[in-house]
Write a protein that holds these residues in place. Structure first.
Motif, mmCIF file in Angstrom:
data_model
loop_
_atom_site.group_PDB
_atom_site.id
_atom_site.type_symbol
_atom_site.label_atom_id
_atom_site.label_comp_id
_atom_site.label_asym_id
_atom_site.label_seq_id
_atom_site.Cartn_x
_atom_site.Cartn_y
_atom_site.Cartn_z
ATOM 1 N N ASP A 1 -38.899 22.468 23.002
ATOM 2 C CA ASP A 1 -38.253 23.630 23.606
ATOM 3 C C ASP A 1 -36.820 23.301 24.015
ATOM 4 N N TYR A 2 -36.614 22.092 24.489
ATOM 5 C CA TYR A 2 -35.266 21.643 24.831
ATOM 6 C C TYR A 2 -34.364 21.713 23.603
ATOM 7 N N LEU A 3 -34.835 21.200 22.484
ATOM 8 C CA LEU A 3 -34.044 21.250 21.246
ATOM 9 C C LEU A 3 -33.769 22.682 20.813
ATOM 10 N N SER A 4 -34.697 23.578 21.063
ATOM 11 C CA SER A 4 -34.500 24.979 20.662
ATOM 12 C C SER A 4 -33.372 25.630 21.443
ATOM 13 N N GLU A 5 -32.987 25.046 22.550
ATOM 14 C CA GLU A 5 -31.866 25.563 23.339
ATOM 15 C C GLU A 5 -30.551 24.864 22.985
ATOM 16 N N HIS A 6 -30.563 24.096 21.901
ATOM 17 C CA HIS A 6 -29.368 23.380 21.438
ATOM 18 C C HIS A 6 -29.159 23.615 19.944
ATOM 19 N N THR A 7 -29.245 24.860 19.519
ATOM 20 C CA THR A 7 -29.091 25.167 18.103
ATOM 21 C C THR A 7 -27.627 25.315 17.699
ATOM 22 N N ASN A 8 -26.757 25.586 18.658
ATOM 23 C CA ASN A 8 -25.338 25.757 18.359
ATOM 24 C C ASN A 8 -24.678 24.398 18.153
ATOM 25 N N ARG A 9 -24.011 24.251 17.030
ATOM 26 C CA ARG A 9 -23.383 22.976 16.665
ATOM 27 C C ARG A 9 -22.352 22.519 17.705
ATOM 28 N N THR A 10 -21.528 23.424 18.194
ATOM 29 C CA THR A 10 -20.507 23.069 19.178
ATOM 30 C C THR A 10 -21.147 22.603 20.481
ATOM 31 N N CYS A 11 -22.241 23.231 20.867
ATOM 32 C CA CYS A 11 -22.954 22.800 22.069
ATOM 33 C C CYS A 11 -23.433 21.355 21.918
ATOM 34 N N ARG A 12 -24.021 21.038 20.778
ATOM 35 C CA ARG A 12 -24.488 19.664 20.530
ATOM 36 C C ARG A 12 -23.311 18.688 20.527
ATOM 37 N N GLN A 13 -22.206 19.085 19.928
ATOM 38 C CA GLN A 13 -21.029 18.219 19.901
ATOM 39 C C GLN A 13 -20.483 17.978 21.308
ATOM 40 N N LEU A 14 -20.477 19.017 22.123
ATOM 41 C CA LEU A 14 -20.016 18.855 23.505
ATOM 42 C C LEU A 14 -20.964 17.956 24.298
ATOM 43 N N HIS A 15 -22.255 18.110 24.081
ATOM 44 C CA HIS A 15 -23.227 17.207 24.725
ATOM 45 C C HIS A 15 -22.920 15.756 24.347
ATOM 46 N N PHE A 16 -22.712 15.530 23.057
ATOM 47 C CA PHE A 16 -22.465 14.172 22.575
ATOM 48 C C PHE A 16 -21.170 13.614 23.164
ATOM 49 N N ALA A 17 -20.119 14.412 23.171
ATOM 50 C CA ALA A 17 -18.831 13.967 23.721
ATOM 51 C C ALA A 17 -18.961 13.658 25.214
ATOM 52 N N GLY A 18 -19.614 14.543 25.952
ATOM 53 C CA GLY A 18 -19.786 14.325 27.389
ATOM 54 C C GLY A 18 -20.614 13.095 27.694
ATOM 55 N N TYR B 1 -29.007 12.582 22.272
ATOM 56 C CA TYR B 1 -27.835 11.749 22.005
ATOM 57 C C TYR B 1 -28.175 10.686 20.957
ATOM 58 N N TRP B 2 -29.291 10.016 21.165
ATOM 59 C CA TRP B 2 -29.715 8.975 20.218
ATOM 60 C C TRP B 2 -29.980 9.565 18.837
ATOM 61 N N GLN B 3 -30.628 10.721 18.806
ATOM 62 C CA GLN B 3 -30.930 11.344 17.524
ATOM 63 C C GLN B 3 -29.660 11.822 16.818
ATOM 64 N N LEU B 4 -28.667 12.280 17.561
ATOM 65 C CA LEU B 4 -27.381 12.625 16.958
ATOM 66 C C LEU B 4 -26.693 11.365 16.436
ATOM 67 N N LEU B 5 -26.706 10.326 17.245
ATOM 68 C CA LEU B 5 -26.046 9.057 16.876
ATOM 69 C C LEU B 5 -26.652 8.456 15.619
ATOM 70 N N THR B 6 -27.962 8.574 15.474
ATOM 71 C CA THR B 6 -28.656 7.956 14.345
ATOM 72 C C THR B 6 -28.845 8.909 13.166
ATOM 73 N N GLY B 7 -28.317 10.125 13.262
ATOM 74 C CA GLY B 7 -28.392 11.073 12.159
ATOM 75 C C GLY B 7 -29.706 11.829 12.032
ATOM 76 N N GLN B 8 -30.592 11.724 13.001
ATOM 77 C CA GLN B 8 -31.849 12.451 12.966
ATOM 78 C C GLN B 8 -31.641 13.937 13.230
ATOM 79 N N ILE B 9 -30.561 14.248 13.954
ATOM 80 C CA ILE B 9 -30.136 15.633 14.209
ATOM 81 C C ILE B 9 -28.690 15.702 13.747
ATOM 82 N N SER B 10 -28.322 16.818 13.133
ATOM 83 C CA SER B 10 -26.947 16.925 12.640
ATOM 84 C C SER B 10 -26.006 17.395 13.751
ATOM 85 N N PHE B 11 -24.759 16.951 13.601
ATOM 86 C CA PHE B 11 -23.711 17.429 14.502
ATOM 87 C C PHE B 11 -23.387 18.827 14.093
#
Length: 106
Positions: free
Chosen positions: A19-36, A96-106
């Motif tokens: 459910d947490y992931l379902s609230e992070h479908t927007n690419r820019t939101c994920r990128q901002l999470h990663f940057a922060g 963050y880890w899944q973005l870093l390792t490519g399991q989730i796309s930016f």
């Protein structure tokens, strides 16, 4: 728009995370999470190097500030932090880890 996260209690983090992931479908939101989160890690490293506790405040401001901008302006939802603070914090780092390792796309 109400989401599952607003109403449901979770037996475990594993129940919460989809459910947490379902609230992070927007690419820019994920990128901002990663940057922060990356800036927060940098601030924590600086705190350890300088022994200046102000870097801890900076870490929190970077981590949460970037994520909340992503939610309010791009994802158009309320951060899970307000409803499930511990699971949300854990979810940030798993994502963050899944973005870093490519399991989730930016």
């Amino acid at each position: 728009m109400p989401t599952v996260l607003q109403h449901e209690k979770y037996a475990s983090f594993d129940d919460f995370y989809p459910d947490y992931l379902s609230e992070h479908t927007n690419r820019t939101c994920r990128q901002l999470h990663f940057a922060g989160s990356t800036l927060a890690l940098l601030c924590l490293a600086l705190m350890l190097l300088t022994h200046n506790l102000w870097w801890l405040l900076s870490a929190a401001l970077c981590g949460y500030g970037f994520a909340w901008v992503g939610h309010f302006w791009f994802e158009k939802n309320q951060p899970a932090t307000f409803r499930h603070p511990l699971y949300s914090f854990m979810g940030d780092w798993v994502m963050y880890w899944q973005l870093l390792t490519g399991q989730i796309s930016f």
